[in-house]
Motif scaffolding. Structure first.
Motif, PDB file in Angstrom:
ATOM      1  N   ALA A   1      50.205   7.912   1.108  1.00  0.00           N
ATOM      2  CA  ALA A   1      49.675   6.917   0.178  1.00  0.00           C
ATOM      3  C   ALA A   1      48.173   6.738   0.371  1.00  0.00           C
ATOM      4  CB  ALA A   1      50.401   5.585   0.357  1.00  0.00           C
TER       5      ALA A   1
ATOM      6  N   ALA B   1      45.419   7.733  -2.416  1.00  0.00           N
ATOM      7  CA  ALA B   1      44.527   6.698  -2.931  1.00  0.00           C
ATOM      8  C   ALA B   1      43.072   7.068  -2.681  1.00  0.00           C
ATOM      9  CB  ALA B   1      44.850   5.360  -2.275  1.00  0.00           C
TER      10      ALA B   1
ATOM     11  N   ARG C   1      45.001  -3.568  -4.956  1.00  0.00           N
ATOM     12  CA  ARG C   1      46.377  -3.096  -4.783  1.00  0.00           C
ATOM     13  C   ARG C   1      46.937  -2.517  -6.079  1.00  0.00           C
ATOM     14  NH1 ARG C   1      49.731  -3.832  -0.807  1.00  0.00           N
ATOM     15  NH2 ARG C   1      48.461  -5.517   0.113  1.00  0.00           N
ATOM     16  N   ALA C   2      46.613  -3.128  -7.188  1.00  0.00           N
ATOM     17  CA  ALA C   2      47.102  -2.627  -8.470  1.00  0.00           C
ATOM     18  C   ALA C   2      46.584  -1.214  -8.731  1.00  0.00           C
ATOM     19  CB  ALA C   2      46.680  -3.573  -9.597  1.00  0.00           C
TER      20      ALA C   2
ATOM     21  N   ASP D   1      48.278   1.204  -6.236  1.00  0.00           N
ATOM     22  CA  ASP D   1      49.666   1.476  -6.644  1.00  0.00           C
ATOM     23  C   ASP D   1      49.703   2.440  -7.820  1.00  0.00           C
ATOM     24  OD1 ASP D   1      50.552  -0.172  -4.659  1.00  0.00           O
ATOM     25  OD2 ASP D   1      50.988  -1.886  -5.965  1.00  0.00           O
ATOM     26  N   ARG D   2      48.762   2.275  -8.743  1.00  0.00           N
ATOM     27  CA  ARG D   2      48.755   3.134  -9.923  1.00  0.00           C
ATOM     28  C   ARG D   2      48.476   4.596  -9.545  1.00  0.00           C
ATOM     29  NH1 ARG D   2      45.512   5.696 -13.282  1.00  0.00           N
ATOM     30  NH2 ARG D   2      43.622   5.100 -12.114  1.00  0.00           N
TER      31      ARG D   2
ATOM     32  N   VAL E   1      48.684   6.031  -6.600  1.00  0.00           N
ATOM     33  CA  VAL E   1      49.710   6.564  -5.690  1.00  0.00           C
ATOM     34  C   VAL E   1      50.944   6.971  -6.486  1.00  0.00           C
ATOM     35  CG1 VAL E   1      51.322   5.947  -3.843  1.00  0.00           C
ATOM     36  CG2 VAL E   1      48.897   5.383  -3.622  1.00  0.00           C
ATOM     37  N   ALA E   2      51.346   6.148  -7.430  1.00  0.00           N
ATOM     38  CA  ALA E   2      52.490   6.483  -8.277  1.00  0.00           C
ATOM     39  C   ALA E   2      52.199   7.716  -9.117  1.00  0.00           C
ATOM     40  CB  ALA E   2      52.842   5.292  -9.175  1.00  0.00           C
TER      41      ALA E   2
END
Length: 287
Positions: free
Chosen positions: A35, A39, A81-82, A85-86, A88-89
């Motif tokens: 992750a 990122a 974080r948003a 997360d984006r 990483v996804a």
């Protein structure tokens, strides 16, 4: 203050270190997660802006270590974080799609390979059963391949290479036997009894040669004599030229042959070194 996002791993503070002329608290991550790597690769500007990076400070590892510098900026953790997360996804989704494509290619490769594989697999298994010595150091890999339920195109090419190399080893041995034999041994091989003894000796050494000269253990044939020795041992009988070549090979392996066989081959037994008794004084010989 700790790193605003931990990325599922452990961070440790290693004190104050100098960065761009400033003395700043430094946190290290010895085992960065996928992750973090994703990122940092996809949102590098944002991460660097809040202190994340890689450094050679604060540790003695022969590599850069993931780090976070407490640069004193206010971090919008929710927004950070948003975005993390984006990306990483997004990276995970791309890996999954790539894995699916690779699996589809693998399935197709296996299906196409199995059309051509049966005769090659059969030939390899026959070679392993009847003439494993031709494979030499590739024997273990060839056995594993022959035992596999299915092959990829790489496995098929490997099997073809093993068969080609084996055929080449046999061909070179036969070519060697087709050359004129040394006159000394050719004359001695005129005796039918010597030819019988030569075949017997070759078969004996081949029976000892379970590693096909892969190890230097003075057991069986050597790397220089392996292929020709095994080819000779497969003969039902040796003609004068073959027996002469056999004698030339066997002279280097006389200590592995019984004295009686040496006498039949060379007219005399070799001188053997006597072993010292285990409890005898230095220099004493076992007699």
């Amino acid at each position: 203050m700790a790193p605003p996002i931990e990325f599922g791993t452990v961070w440790r503070c290693v004190g104050i270190h100098r960065r761009y002329g400033n003395e700043l608290p430094l946190w290290l991550c010895d085992e960065p997660t996928t992750a973090f790597r994703d990122a940092y690769k996809r949102a590098r500007g944002m991460l660097v802006g809040v202190g994340y990076s890689w450094t050679d400070r604060g540790h003695d590892q022969p590599r850069l270590v993931a780090c976070w510098w407490d640069i004193g900026v206010t971090v919008d953790v929710a927004a950070l974080r948003a975005e993390v997360d984006r990306v990483v996804a997004e990276a995970a989704s791309e890996r999954e799609a790539k894995a699916r494509r690779e699996e589809e290619r693998h399935v197709l490769d296996v299906a196409q390979t199995e059309i051509a594989a049966p005769p090659i697999r059969s030939a390899l298994r026959t070679l392993l059963a009847e003439r494993p010595w031709t494979l030499g150091r590739a024997l273990t890999e060839a056995r594993d391949l022959a035992a596999a339920e299915s092959w990829t195109s790489w496995g098929l090419r490997s099997a073809e290479r093993y068969l080609d190399n084996a055929a080449g080893n046999i061909r070179r041995a036969e070519e060697r036997l087709g050359r004129p034999a040394p006159a000394l041994w050719f004359a001695r091989a005129a005796d039918p009894a010597v030819r019988v003894a030569a075949l017997e000796a070759c078969q004996h050494l081949s029976s000892l040669d379970t590693d096909w000269a892969a190890d230097r253990n003075s057991i069986g044939w050597s790397q220089a004599t392996c292929w020709t020795g095994h080819v000779l041992s497969e003969r039902e009988a040796l003609d004068q030229g073959e027996a002469a070549h056999a004698l030339a090979l066997l002279q280097g392996h006389r200590l592995q042959l019984a004295d009686e066989l040496n006498v039949r081959l060379f007219g005399e037994a070799p001188k053997r070194r006597r072993r010292a008794k285990p409890d005898a004084p230095a220099g004493a010989l076992l007699v």
